[in-house]
Design a protein around this motif. Structure first.
Motif, mmCIF file in Angstrom:
data_model
loop_
_atom_site.group_PDB
_atom_site.id
_atom_site.type_symbol
_atom_site.label_atom_id
_atom_site.label_comp_id
_atom_site.label_asym_id
_atom_site.label_seq_id
_atom_site.Cartn_x
_atom_site.Cartn_y
_atom_site.Cartn_z
ATOM 1 N N GLY A 1 0.778 -1.238 0.000
ATOM 2 C CA GLY A 1 0.000 0.000 0.000
ATOM 3 C C GLY A 1 0.806 1.283 0.000
ATOM 4 O O GLY A 1 0.251 2.364 0.192
ATOM 5 N N ALA A 2 2.110 1.189 -0.235
ATOM 6 C CA ALA A 2 2.947 2.403 -0.223
ATOM 7 C C ALA A 2 2.876 3.167 -1.547
ATOM 8 O O ALA A 2 3.396 4.274 -1.658
ATOM 9 C CB ALA A 2 4.399 2.037 0.090
ATOM 10 N N SER B 1 0.934 3.351 8.236
ATOM 11 C CA SER B 1 -0.128 2.351 8.007
ATOM 12 C C SER B 1 -1.488 3.035 7.855
ATOM 13 O O SER B 1 -2.336 2.578 7.086
ATOM 14 C CB SER B 1 -0.168 1.326 9.141
ATOM 15 O OG SER B 1 -0.407 1.956 10.384
ATOM 16 N N ARG C 1 -1.650 4.440 4.296
ATOM 17 C CA ARG C 1 -1.790 3.312 3.351
ATOM 18 C C ARG C 1 -3.199 2.715 3.389
ATOM 19 O O ARG C 1 -3.762 2.379 2.350
ATOM 20 C CB ARG C 1 -0.730 2.252 3.634
ATOM 21 C CG ARG C 1 0.670 2.700 3.235
ATOM 22 C CD ARG C 1 1.684 1.600 3.398
ATOM 23 N NE ARG C 1 2.128 1.435 4.766
ATOM 24 C CZ ARG C 1 2.380 0.278 5.356
ATOM 25 N NH1 ARG C 1 2.184 -0.855 4.709
ATOM 26 N NH2 ARG C 1 2.815 0.228 6.585
ATOM 27 N N ARG D 1 -5.989 2.630 0.301
ATOM 28 C CA ARG D 1 -6.606 1.364 -0.113
ATOM 29 C C ARG D 1 -8.131 1.456 0.006
ATOM 30 O O ARG D 1 -8.861 0.991 -0.870
ATOM 31 C CB ARG D 1 -6.065 0.222 0.767
ATOM 32 C CG ARG D 1 -6.570 -1.154 0.383
ATOM 33 C CD ARG D 1 -5.901 -1.644 -0.886
ATOM 34 N NE ARG D 1 -6.340 -2.989 -1.221
ATOM 35 C CZ ARG D 1 -6.662 -3.388 -2.438
ATOM 36 N NH1 ARG D 1 -6.591 -2.537 -3.443
ATOM 37 N NH2 ARG D 1 -7.039 -4.618 -2.681
#
Length: 222
Positions: free
Chosen positions: A12-13, A148, A151, A155
């Motif tokens: 997800g970066a 996180s 990310r 998403r």
């Protein structure tokens, strides 16, 4: 002489989005290693292999043929002759890919193909262990990350735009668990190569990240 760019980082970066656009602008071949692992994971799911059946994974990996082709500028991931682009982006496939990619036989099979591609053409490759294991001699190495939370938000937005119902807290939980699994696996774990440049994209736009990387490539490819 071929020129290679390695982009590593956690799930997800934004590695794939950025690598694809850079490849397009520089005329490089984009080798989507994540898509290759996802195609392998899809094959495992179709064979009803469970995440803990490592011996079955090893055997199955030997009978898989996965290639990347370009058609009208679009990258196609070909699994045993079938274009599997529509099937490899689900959460189920992503989670299976994270598990099956820790299997040595699966990795050896795909790494060999990836190295062959890099030896013949200018490539940009993204994944978890490109700079540390797949292309240790890459000309440019980047470790791309983001928090996180950021990310998970990216998403969540990507999935809701596709009309899919999802929970942002669950997505972040999955991301944190995938980070743990990827960075603690015994073989070729996720980590920043010693000679990689760290880019934290939490507060950067996609365009800012792309321009930063292109400057590095242009500086190194003289």
């Amino acid at each position: 002489m071929s020129f290679s760019v390695a982009i590593d980082g956690p799930a997800g970066a934004g590695k794939s989005t950025i690598a694809k656009e850079i490849a397009k602008r520089l005329g490089y071949i984009y080798v989507d290693t994540g898509a290759m692992y996802r195609a392998m994971a899809l094959y495992m799911i179709r064979k009803n292999i469970k995440p803990d059946e490592t011996d079955k994974m090893s055997l199955a990996s030997k009978e898989v043929d996965i290639t990347i082709e370009y058609y009208n500028g679009e990258q196609l991931v070909i699994l045993n002759g079938e274009n599997v682009n529509p099937f490899i982006r689900s959460e189920e496939v992503g989670n299976m890919a994270s598990v099956s990619s820790a299997n040595k036989d699966v990795r050896f099979k795909l790494v060999d193909l990836q190295r062959q591609l890099a030896s013949k053409a200018d490539v940009i490759m993204d994944g978890r262990d490109i700079g540390t294991y797949v292309l240790p001699n890459a000309n440019i190495k980047i470790y791309l990350t983001a928090s996180s939370k950021v990310r998970a938000k990216r998403r969540y937005e990507e999935l809701t735009q596709k009309g899919l119902s999802c929970n942002i807290e669950e997505i972040e939980k999955d991301i944190i668990e995938r980070d743990r699994r990827d960075s603690t696996r015994e073989f070729a774990p996720l980590k920043q190569a010693e000679d990689a440049i760290l880019i934290d994209s939490s507060d950067m736009s996609i365009e800012q990240v792309i321009n930063t990387v292109i400057k590095m490539v242009n500086g190194g490819n003289k």
